[in-house]
Design a protein around this motif. Structure first.
Motif, PDB file in Angstrom:
ATOM      1  N   TYR A 187      -6.893  -3.619   9.603  1.00  0.00           N
ATOM      2  CA  TYR A 187      -7.340  -3.484  10.997  1.00  0.00           C
ATOM      3  C   TYR A 187      -7.346  -2.012  11.388  1.00  0.00           C
ATOM      4  CZ  TYR A 187      -7.307  -4.105  16.122  1.00  0.00           C
ATOM      5  OH  TYR A 187      -7.591  -4.047  17.471  1.00  0.00           O
ATOM      6  N   ASN A 188      -6.327  -1.264  10.949  1.00  0.00           N
ATOM      7  CA  ASN A 188      -6.223   0.145  11.342  1.00  0.00           C
ATOM      8  C   ASN A 188      -5.396   0.936  10.331  1.00  0.00           C
ATOM      9  OD1 ASN A 188      -3.805  -1.223  12.194  1.00  0.00           O
ATOM     10  ND2 ASN A 188      -3.275   0.587  13.377  1.00  0.00           N
ATOM     11  N   PHE A 189      -5.767   0.874   9.066  1.00  0.00           N
ATOM     12  CA  PHE A 189      -5.018   1.576   8.022  1.00  0.00           C
ATOM     13  C   PHE A 189      -5.556   3.001   7.919  1.00  0.00           C
ATOM     14  CE2 PHE A 189      -4.229   2.705   3.503  1.00  0.00           C
ATOM     15  CZ  PHE A 189      -2.856   2.549   3.484  1.00  0.00           C
ATOM     16  N   TYR A 190      -4.814   3.956   8.478  1.00  0.00           N
ATOM     17  CA  TYR A 190      -5.254   5.346   8.536  1.00  0.00           C
ATOM     18  C   TYR A 190      -4.509   6.208   7.523  1.00  0.00           C
ATOM     19  CZ  TYR A 190      -6.937   3.658  13.106  1.00  0.00           C
ATOM     20  OH  TYR A 190      -7.535   2.935  14.129  1.00  0.00           O
ATOM     21  N   ASN A 191      -4.385   5.710   6.297  1.00  0.00           N
ATOM     22  CA  ASN A 191      -3.756   6.444   5.203  1.00  0.00           C
ATOM     23  C   ASN A 191      -4.690   6.480   4.006  1.00  0.00           C
ATOM     24  OD1 ASN A 191      -1.368   6.760   6.674  1.00  0.00           O
ATOM     25  ND2 ASN A 191      -0.355   5.013   5.723  1.00  0.00           N
ATOM     26  N   THR A 192      -4.368   7.334   3.058  1.00  0.00           N
ATOM     27  CA  THR A 192      -5.046   7.266   1.774  1.00  0.00           C
ATOM     28  C   THR A 192      -4.459   6.100   0.976  1.00  0.00           C
ATOM     29  OG1 THR A 192      -3.454   8.796   0.806  1.00  0.00           O
ATOM     30  CG2 THR A 192      -5.488   9.749   1.697  1.00  0.00           C
ATOM     31  N   SER A 193      -5.038   5.854  -0.179  1.00  0.00           N
ATOM     32  CA  SER A 193      -4.495   4.825  -1.072  1.00  0.00           C
ATOM     33  C   SER A 193      -3.037   5.120  -1.388  1.00  0.00           C
ATOM     34  CB  SER A 193      -5.325   4.807  -2.361  1.00  0.00           C
ATOM     35  OG  SER A 193      -4.795   3.882  -3.278  1.00  0.00           O
ATOM     36  N   PHE A 194      -2.219   4.066  -1.375  1.00  0.00           N
ATOM     37  CA  PHE A 194      -0.777   4.150  -1.624  1.00  0.00           C
ATOM     38  C   PHE A 194      -0.044   4.957  -0.558  1.00  0.00           C
ATOM     39  CE2 PHE A 194      -2.457   3.637  -6.046  1.00  0.00           C
ATOM     40  CZ  PHE A 194      -2.004   2.339  -6.224  1.00  0.00           C
ATOM     41  N   SER A 195      -0.716   5.238   0.562  1.00  0.00           N
ATOM     42  CA  SER A 195      -0.089   5.925   1.696  1.00  0.00           C
ATOM     43  C   SER A 195       0.532   7.258   1.299  1.00  0.00           C
ATOM     44  CB  SER A 195       0.973   5.018   2.342  1.00  0.00           C
ATOM     45  OG  SER A 195       0.375   3.839   2.844  1.00  0.00           O
ATOM     46  N   THR A 196      -0.136   7.981   0.428  1.00  0.00           N
ATOM     47  CA  THR A 196       0.381   9.295   0.037  1.00  0.00           C
ATOM     48  C   THR A 196       0.093  10.356   1.097  1.00  0.00           C
ATOM     49  OG1 THR A 196      -1.655   9.719  -1.201  1.00  0.00           O
ATOM     50  CG2 THR A 196       0.217   8.803  -2.419  1.00  0.00           C
ATOM     51  N   LYS A 197      -0.941  10.135   1.923  1.00  0.00           N
ATOM     52  CA  LYS A 197      -1.290  11.072   2.983  1.00  0.00           C
ATOM     53  C   LYS A 197      -1.813  10.290   4.184  1.00  0.00           C
ATOM     54  CE  LYS A 197      -2.767  14.862  -0.074  1.00  0.00           C
ATOM     55  NZ  LYS A 197      -3.920  15.717  -0.459  1.00  0.00           N
ATOM     56  N   HIS A 198      -1.686  10.886   5.364  1.00  0.00           N
ATOM     57  CA  HIS A 198      -2.357  10.363   6.548  1.00  0.00           C
ATOM     58  C   HIS A 198      -3.778  10.934   6.591  1.00  0.00           C
ATOM     59  CE1 HIS A 198       1.581   9.047   7.530  1.00  0.00           C
ATOM     60  NE2 HIS A 198       2.019  10.209   7.983  1.00  0.00           N
ATOM     61  N   ILE A 199      -4.691  10.212   7.228  1.00  0.00           N
ATOM     62  CA  ILE A 199      -6.067  10.688   7.307  1.00  0.00           C
ATOM     63  C   ILE A 199      -6.527  10.738   8.760  1.00  0.00           C
ATOM     64  CG2 ILE A 199      -6.692   9.738   5.041  1.00  0.00           C
ATOM     65  CD1 ILE A 199      -8.203   7.495   6.660  1.00  0.00           C
ATOM     66  N   ASN A 200      -7.594  11.468   8.982  1.00  0.00           N
ATOM     67  CA  ASN A 200      -8.330  11.408  10.238  1.00  0.00           C
ATOM     68  C   ASN A 200      -9.456  10.395  10.030  1.00  0.00           C
ATOM     69  OD1 ASN A 200     -10.032  11.697  12.410  1.00  0.00           O
ATOM     70  ND2 ASN A 200     -10.292  13.902  12.215  1.00  0.00           N
ATOM     71  N   ASP A 248       0.832  -1.205   0.000  1.00  0.00           N
ATOM     72  CA  ASP A 248       0.000   0.000   0.000  1.00  0.00           C
ATOM     73  C   ASP A 248       0.866   1.254   0.000  1.00  0.00           C
ATOM     74  OD1 ASP A 248      -2.545  -1.504   0.318  1.00  0.00           O
ATOM     75  OD2 ASP A 248      -1.604  -2.063   2.211  1.00  0.00           O
ATOM     76  N   THR A 249       1.894   1.221  -0.822  1.00  0.00           N
ATOM     77  CA  THR A 249       2.853   2.327  -0.910  1.00  0.00           C
ATOM     78  C   THR A 249       3.098   2.654  -2.379  1.00  0.00           C
ATOM     79  OG1 THR A 249       3.957   1.460   1.068  1.00  0.00           O
ATOM     80  CG2 THR A 249       5.127   3.136  -0.176  1.00  0.00           C
ATOM     81  N   ALA A 250       2.983   3.927  -2.716  1.00  0.00           N
ATOM     82  CA  ALA A 250       3.248   4.343  -4.091  1.00  0.00           C
ATOM     83  C   ALA A 250       4.697   4.033  -4.460  1.00  0.00           C
ATOM     84  CB  ALA A 250       2.977   5.836  -4.245  1.00  0.00           C
ATOM     85  N   GLU A 251       4.911   3.609  -5.693  1.00  0.00           N
ATOM     86  CA  GLU A 251       6.267   3.310  -6.124  1.00  0.00           C
ATOM     87  C   GLU A 251       7.131   4.558  -5.996  1.00  0.00           C
ATOM     88  OE1 GLU A 251       8.723   1.423  -9.916  1.00  0.00           O
ATOM     89  OE2 GLU A 251       6.542   1.150  -9.750  1.00  0.00           O
ATOM     90  N   GLY A 252       8.243   4.416  -5.293  1.00  0.00           N
ATOM     91  CA  GLY A 252       9.113   5.540  -5.023  1.00  0.00           C
ATOM     92  C   GLY A 252       8.769   6.275  -3.740  1.00  0.00           C
ATOM     93  N   GLY A 253       7.612   5.956  -3.147  1.00  0.00           N
ATOM     94  CA  GLY A 253       7.198   6.602  -1.909  1.00  0.00           C
ATOM     95  C   GLY A 253       7.624   5.797  -0.689  1.00  0.00           C
ATOM     96  N   GLU A 254       7.347   6.348   0.483  1.00  0.00           N
ATOM     97  CA  GLU A 254       7.732   5.679   1.730  1.00  0.00           C
ATOM     98  C   GLU A 254       6.621   5.807   2.754  1.00  0.00           C
ATOM     99  OE1 GLU A 254      11.391   6.724   3.529  1.00  0.00           O
ATOM    100  OE2 GLU A 254      12.621   6.252   1.766  1.00  0.00           O
ATOM    101  N   ARG A 255       6.491   4.783   3.570  1.00  0.00           N
ATOM    102  CA  ARG A 255       5.689   4.868   4.779  1.00  0.00           C
ATOM    103  C   ARG A 255       6.635   5.101   5.959  1.00  0.00           C
ATOM    104  NH1 ARG A 255       1.340  -0.069   4.613  1.00  0.00           N
ATOM    105  NH2 ARG A 255       1.051   0.645   6.762  1.00  0.00           N
ATOM    106  N   THR A 256       6.073   5.578   7.056  1.00  0.00           N
ATOM    107  CA  THR A 256       6.864   5.791   8.265  1.00  0.00           C
ATOM    108  C   THR A 256       7.614   4.508   8.627  1.00  0.00           C
ATOM    109  OG1 THR A 256       5.318   7.441   9.079  1.00  0.00           O
ATOM    110  CG2 THR A 256       6.726   6.373  10.716  1.00  0.00           C
ATOM    111  N   THR A 257       8.888   4.636   8.941  1.00  0.00           N
ATOM    112  CA  THR A 257       9.714   3.470   9.223  1.00  0.00           C
ATOM    113  C   THR A 257       9.277   2.786  10.518  1.00  0.00           C
ATOM    114  OG1 THR A 257      11.617   4.457   8.110  1.00  0.00           O
ATOM    115  CG2 THR A 257      12.065   2.659   9.648  1.00  0.00           C
ATOM    116  N   VAL A 258       8.918   1.528  10.400  1.00  0.00           N
ATOM    117  CA  VAL A 258       8.664   0.674  11.576  1.00  0.00           C
ATOM    118  C   VAL A 258       9.427  -0.624  11.323  1.00  0.00           C
ATOM    119  CG1 VAL A 258       6.486   1.558  12.492  1.00  0.00           C
ATOM    120  CG2 VAL A 258       6.435   0.085  10.494  1.00  0.00           C
ATOM    121  N   GLN A 259      10.607  -0.717  11.880  1.00  0.00           N
ATOM    122  CA  GLN A 259      11.513  -1.842  11.607  1.00  0.00           C
ATOM    123  C   GLN A 259      11.927  -2.465  12.927  1.00  0.00           C
ATOM    124  OE1 GLN A 259      14.605  -1.147   8.626  1.00  0.00           O
ATOM    125  NE2 GLN A 259      16.103  -2.253   9.894  1.00  0.00           N
TER     126      GLN A 259
END
Length: 552
Positions: free
Chosen positions: A442-455, A222-233
């Motif tokens: 379960y708790n995906f609080y992003n737009t499609s491809f995680s380009t933005k966070h949502i409320n 669920d990440t746009a190609e070339g984009g990033e989600r917040t690092t959780v490693q």
């Protein structure tokens, strides 16, 4: 004078502001430690200031009851896009509007009616493990701000003299650790973040989820190609000229937390990107130049560098999980949803993982039977609208899933769908002896491809990307605790149905239970054809309970 109307309604109804609910027929039944639910609808028939129309609800089970009672407010949530253009007729509405979904805590100042609108409260009854069998009267009382009795009514709960066995079925709803850190604006794996994770994992287990999505590295989904989600490693990586070393301290804490919360299975994130396995996930490492990203969209998954990384990492991970005694309950993803044109890259990725994880199950979403027949995916997780060829072929250890695309005929849990369309999944999973069910949100609080966070209280369709309700089952509470939903509660009831059917099977046989289901349905149930009424599910569950009670 303030004028109200009240009605006790089924938990499988969705009470809209302009729909008068049907009265619930009969009482309820539960095994010890099983949650059963009902609603109380209320309607304000005259205009009155909030100070005059505050309502306070109490629920009391009488005569020796031992258990928990929970009363929550049902909130109407905005549904902008509630279905795609291709849909069937079994929706409550296909229009944008306000949909009952969020189950929130009861406000101290009471609930306020809204002139000529229906609202409701959601009531859970959970008999304790020591609750004695019998029929318990349940009284609902509503009082005003002066504590004067406004309305009261009775229903009943019959507690059955047994406890359901643990579920022999795997259920995962993907937990997004990054979305919790993003929404609550807290540092990843800070002590507050760990407490948030604990709260959300415990809530998942309480609602029939027994497998938890585990971010070895930041999920490449669920990440746009070339984009990033917040690092959780969770895995610490050290890269030097001599090679790689790994720190499993955070992973150990994660696994220990999951086990403490009652989780049985650990679901590892894919080690290759979605839709083709062309790239590695984002991987951060300590290097001689400092912390940096060493893999991601700019490094091919089949390249020498990433293959060398996996050759170092996977054997160490396998040994570590084995030493923890958890390896046998760890499941691994390769890459999500491969298609025909991606088999070369996906096949190479799968062979790589199978080489280093020979005794671990590899499973991925794949709904093309021909790809499975060619050996592309070892354990397919098949969308419920493409599952029939897999069933016809007798595919072993079969899983199913649904997501945004499954909006015609089959079960799902969008805001706009009736709750029986959510709960029927349990019957289908049992009848077809599925091994598990997977959902991505379960708790995906992003737009499609995680380009933005949502409320998630304001945007329920991931920015007009997915039908409202697809992306998450829980809402983030201000007190760091999750808030539930009608959809999650009904899905939990579906899992309880699975347990009850498995219980009866242990006392009879699979053939006996399957025959009972078909008799009550009056038809052969498939994933696209099933009784489209709440009454069928209530009747079936009562029949199963009676059969168990008779044999005990």
């Amino acid at each position: 004078m303030v004028s109200y109307r009240f009605v006790i309604a089924s938990a499988m109804d969705k009470i809209f502001s302009d729909w008068e609910p049907e009265p619930m027929e009969g009482g309820m039944e539960a095994f010890c430690e099983e949650t059963v639910s009902f609603q109380v609808g209320y309607y304000l028939g005259c205009s009155a200031p909030p100070s005059e129309n505050a309502l306070y609800f109490t629920v009391r089970a009488e005569e020796g009851w031992d258990g928990e009672t929970l009363v929550r407010k049902v909130c109407l949530m905005p549904g902008g896009m509630v279905c795609y253009g291709e849909h069937d007729d079994d929706y409550l509405s296909t229009q944008a509007g306000l949909y009952p979904d969020l189950l929130d805590t009861m406000p101290q100042e009471g609930l306020h009616g809204i002139y000529r609108q229906w609202r409701s409260v959601w009531i859970d009854l959970i008999p304790s493990k020591d609750c004695k069998p019998g029929c318990y009267p349940v009284t609902v009382e509503v009082r005003n701000r002066r504590q004067e009795l406004v309305w009261s009514a009775k229903t009943s709960l019959t507690v059955l003299g047994a406890k359901l066995p643990k579920m022999d079925f795997i259920h995962t709803e993907m937990l997004h650790a990054d979305c919790l850190a993003d929404y609550y604006q807290t540092e990843v794996f800070s002590e507050r973040h760990w407490k948030l994770l604990e709260n959300y994992i415990r809530y998942a287990v309480k609602h029939g989820i027994n497998m938890i999505f585990t971010p070895l590295f930041t999920p490449p989904m669920d990440t746009a190609e070339g984009g990033e989600r917040t690092t959780v490693q969770l895995v610490g990586v050290r890269k030097t000229q001599e090679g790689y070393s790994f720190d499993f301290t955070k992973l150990d804490r994660w696994i220990a937390l999951c086990l403490e919360c009652g989780v049985k299975y650990i679901e590892m994130v894919p080690l290759f990107t979605q839709w083709g396995a062309y790239y590695p996930p984002k991987i951060m490492a300590d290097t001689e130049e400092g912390e940096m990203r060493i893999f991601g969209w700019d490094t091919p998954a089949g390249g020498e560098a990433y293959q060398a990384f996996l050759e170092a990492f996977l054997p160490q991970l396998r040994r570590h999980l084995s030493d923890l005694g958890i390896l046998q309950n760890c499941w691994f993803h390769v890459s999500d949803e491969p298609s025909e044109g991606q088999m070369e890259s996906y096949g190479a990725a799968q062979r790589c993982m199978a080489k280093y994880l020979p005794d671990s199950p590899l499973f991925d979403a794949c709904s093309d039977y021909e790809l499975y027949a060619k050996g592309a995916v070892s354990r397919p997780v098949v969308s419920n609208d493409h599952i029939e060829p897999f069933l016809a072929a007798g595919t072993p250890e079969l899983w199913t899933y649904y997501c945004c695309a499954q909006g015609v005929d089959v079960s799902n849990r969008f805001f706009a769908m009736p709750s029986y369309r959510n709960r029927i999944l349990g019957v289908q999973a049992y009848l077809y002896r599925l091994q598990g069910f997977l959902h991505w949100g379960y708790n995906f609080y992003n737009t499609s491809f995680s380009t933005k966070h949502i409320n998630p209280y304001a945007v329920t369709d991931s920015g007009e990307s997915f039908p409202a309700g697809d992306a998450y089952l829980v809402y983030p509470g201000e007190d760091d605790m999750p808030r539930g939903s009608i959809r999650l509660s009904v899905l939990a009831q579906a899992m309880e149905d699975v347990r009850a059917m498995q219980f009866l099977e242990s006392l009879t046989s699979y053939e006996y239970v399957a025959g009972l289901i078909e008799e009550q349905a009056g038809m052969r149930i498939t994933f696209a054809q099933y009784p489209r009424t709440k009454e069928f599910l209530v009747r079936l569950r009562h029949c199963i309970n009676e059969e168990i009670k008779e044999r005990l």
